[in-house]
Design an enzyme around this catalytic site. Structure first.
Site, short mmCIF file in Angstrom:
data_model
loop_
_atom_site.label_atom_id
_atom_site.label_comp_id
_atom_site.label_asym_id
_atom_site.label_seq_id
_atom_site.Cartn_x
_atom_site.Cartn_y
_atom_site.Cartn_z
N VAL A 59 0.82 -1.23 0.00
CA VAL A 59 0.00 0.00 0.00
C VAL A 59 0.85 1.27 0.00
O VAL A 59 0.37 2.35 -0.35
CB VAL A 59 -1.00 0.04 1.19
N ASN A 85 -6.60 -0.81 6.67
CA ASN A 85 -6.18 -1.51 7.89
C ASN A 85 -4.69 -1.81 7.92
O ASN A 85 -4.10 -1.90 9.00
CB ASN A 85 -6.98 -2.81 8.00
N SER A 137 -5.19 4.30 15.99
CA SER A 137 -4.79 3.61 17.23
C SER A 137 -4.96 4.57 18.40
O SER A 137 -4.82 5.79 18.25
CB SER A 137 -3.32 3.19 17.15
N TYR A 150 5.08 5.55 14.98
CA TYR A 150 3.75 4.94 14.90
C TYR A 150 2.67 5.94 15.34
O TYR A 150 1.64 6.11 14.68
CB TYR A 150 3.75 3.69 15.77
N ALA A 151 2.91 6.62 16.48
CA ALA A 151 1.93 7.58 17.00
C ALA A 151 1.71 8.71 15.98
O ALA A 151 0.57 9.13 15.75
CB ALA A 151 2.40 8.15 18.33
N ALA A 152 2.81 9.18 15.37
CA ALA A 152 2.68 10.26 14.36
C ALA A 152 1.87 9.78 13.17
O ALA A 152 1.01 10.50 12.65
CB ALA A 152 4.06 10.73 13.92
N SER A 153 2.12 8.54 12.74
CA SER A 153 1.38 8.02 11.57
C SER A 153 -0.11 7.90 11.90
O SER A 153 -0.96 8.24 11.07
CB SER A 153 1.93 6.67 11.12
N LYS A 154 -0.43 7.45 13.11
CA LYS A 154 -1.84 7.24 13.46
C LYS A 154 -2.55 8.57 13.75
O LYS A 154 -3.72 8.72 13.42
CB LYS A 154 -1.94 6.28 14.66
N ILE A 183 -4.92 -4.95 21.14
CA ILE A 183 -5.73 -6.04 20.60
C ILE A 183 -4.81 -7.27 20.43
O ILE A 183 -3.65 -7.12 20.03
CB ILE A 183 -6.33 -5.64 19.22
P1 NAP Z 1 -0.79 -7.57 12.03
O1 NAP Z 1 -1.35 -8.80 12.67
O2 NAP Z 1 0.65 -7.29 12.11
O3 NAP Z 1 -1.28 -7.54 10.48
C1 NAP Z 1 -0.90 -6.49 9.66
C2 NAP Z 1 -1.45 -6.71 8.27
O4 NAP Z 1 -1.00 -5.62 7.45
C3 NAP Z 1 -0.93 -7.98 7.62
O5 NAP Z 1 -1.96 -8.54 6.83
C4 NAP Z 1 0.18 -7.46 6.72
O6 NAP Z 1 0.38 -8.25 5.57
C5 NAP Z 1 -0.40 -6.14 6.28
N1 NAP Z 1 0.62 -5.24 5.77
C6 NAP Z 1 1.73 -4.78 6.41
N2 NAP Z 1 2.41 -3.95 5.61
C7 NAP Z 1 1.69 -3.86 4.44
C8 NAP Z 1 1.88 -3.16 3.24
N3 NAP Z 1 2.92 -2.35 3.05
N4 NAP Z 1 0.96 -3.33 2.24
C9 NAP Z 1 -0.10 -4.15 2.40
N5 NAP Z 1 -0.32 -4.85 3.52
C10 NAP Z 1 0.57 -4.70 4.53
O7 NAP Z 1 -1.48 -6.25 12.62
P2 NAP Z 1 -2.87 -6.02 13.39
O8 NAP Z 1 -2.59 -6.02 14.83
O9 NAP Z 1 -3.94 -6.88 12.83
O10 NAP Z 1 -3.11 -4.50 12.98
C11 NAP Z 1 -3.98 -4.09 11.95
C12 NAP Z 1 -4.16 -2.59 12.03
O11 NAP Z 1 -4.66 -2.23 13.33
C13 NAP Z 1 -2.85 -1.82 11.86
O12 NAP Z 1 -3.10 -0.64 11.15
C14 NAP Z 1 -2.45 -1.50 13.29
O13 NAP Z 1 -1.64 -0.37 13.36
C15 NAP Z 1 -3.81 -1.26 13.91
N6 NAP Z 1 -3.84 -1.42 15.37
C16 NAP Z 1 -3.49 -2.59 15.95
C17 NAP Z 1 -3.53 -2.68 17.35
C18 NAP Z 1 -3.17 -3.93 18.07
O14 NAP Z 1 -3.09 -3.88 19.31
N7 NAP Z 1 -2.97 -5.06 17.41
C19 NAP Z 1 -3.92 -1.58 18.10
C20 NAP Z 1 -4.26 -0.39 17.45
C21 NAP Z 1 -4.22 -0.33 16.08
P3 NAP Z 1 1.52 -9.43 5.50
O15 NAP Z 1 0.87 -10.61 6.14
O16 NAP Z 1 1.71 -9.54 4.05
O17 NAP Z 1 2.69 -8.89 6.27
#
Ligand code: NAP
Length: 242
Positions: A59, A85, A137, A150-154, A183
């Site tokens: 992306v 996402n 986030s 990360y905080a700046a991006s979000k 999560i």
């Molecule tokens: P995750 O388990 O690490 O999964 C991340 C997903 O993003 C994977 O499918 C990964 O694909 C994909 N991805 C990473 N870089 C990419 C790129 N350049 N282009 C396309 N796809 C890409 O993360 P998650 O915890 O589910 O988080 C999902 C979202 O929620 C994120 O934006 C994260 O910042 C946000 N979030 C998470 C939490 C938490 O506590 N987990 C809290 C707040 C916000 P690959 O499998 O190909 O690597």
């Protein structure tokens, strides 16, 4: 909530929160186009490879993203929902943070959201319909040591969401953000047991969230029940930030 005949694109949908969002939309009858960048063995994919309902592109790369959305639109004619996402962390205290840690996190999280939104918006404007949900986030609201990038991006995603909401509201397009707390996904499995324990103490509901907790709120925002909601940030954090 029924999404029969709706076409949704969910980025970063191979696992974690994105996977749960894809499943929740599919259960409600939507056709879901998913995206990620690794193959099932964890190797980097040939950029641009696509399956029936699976498009592999990074992306953060403008041209690859543009081409992938053009392909999807050519094949399906329209996109009703976009869920931005895909996201990564590269945690490090600021004084030790390398340029590439800063740049990569901003590129994937913030520029990726921009790239996908820009790629879909023209067709949504033409159709006078669309719903977009950006995953930010709690850290974008509160800050967190070791996560300046990360905080700046979000936090950037929050400003982006509000600006675009104002731009496209008159075209019947809603764009909102959800701000999850901690999560249970691969992103948080990396945390040490001591850190997890410490974090849980800050959560009034006493547990980390599940991906499904986020997916249900995303479905609500995509549904007709949320037609009068735009430019908002909905928090899903067990009360850790109110
Ligand atoms: P995750 O388990 O690490 O999964 C991340 C997903 O993003 C994977 O499918 C990964 O694909 C994909 N991805 C990473 N870089 C990419 C790129 N350049 N282009 C396309 N796809 C890409 O993360 P998650 O915890 O589910 O988080 C999902 C979202 O929620 C994120 O934006 C994260 O910042 C946000 N979030 C998470 C939490 C938490 O506590 N987990 C809290 C707040 C916000 P690959 O499998 O190909 O690597």
């Amino acid at each position: 909530m029924e999404f029969k005949d709706k076409l949704a694109v969910v980025t970063g949908a191979s696992r974690g929160i994105g996977r749960a969002i894809g499943d929740a939309l599919t259960r409600r009858g939507a056709m879901v186009i998913e995206n990620d960048i690794l193959d099932f063995n964890g190797k980097k994919c040939k950029i641009g490879a696509s399956g029936e309902d699976f498009y592999r592109f990074d992306v953060s790369r403008s041209q690859d993203t543009k081409k992938a959305f053009e392909k999807i639109l050519k094949k399906h004619g329209r996109i009703d929902f976009l869920v931005n996402n895909a996201g990564i962390t590269r945690d490090c205290l600021l004084l030790r943070m390398k340029d590439e840690d800063w740049e990569r996190v901003i590129e994937v999280n913030l520029k990726g959201t921009f790239n996908c939104t820009r790629a879909v918006l023209g067709s949504m404007i033409k159709n006078r319909y669309g719903k977009i949900v950006n995953i930010c986030s709690v850290v974008g609201l509160t800050g967190n040591p070791g996560q300046a990038n990360y905080a700046a991006s979000k936090a950037g995603i929050i400003g982006f969401t509000k600006a675009v909401a104002r731009e496209v509201a008159s075209r019947n397009i809603n764009i909102n953000a959800v701000a999850p707390g901690f999560i249970e996904t691969e992103m948080t499995y990396k945390l040490s047991p001591a850190v997890r324990q410490q974090l849980k103490k800050q959560i009034p509901l006493g547990r980390f969230g599940k991906s499904e907790d986020v997916a249900e709120v995303v479905c609500f925002l995509l549904s007709e029940a949320a037609d009068y909601i735009t430019g908002q940030v909905i928090q899903i954090n067990g009360g850790m930030y109110m």
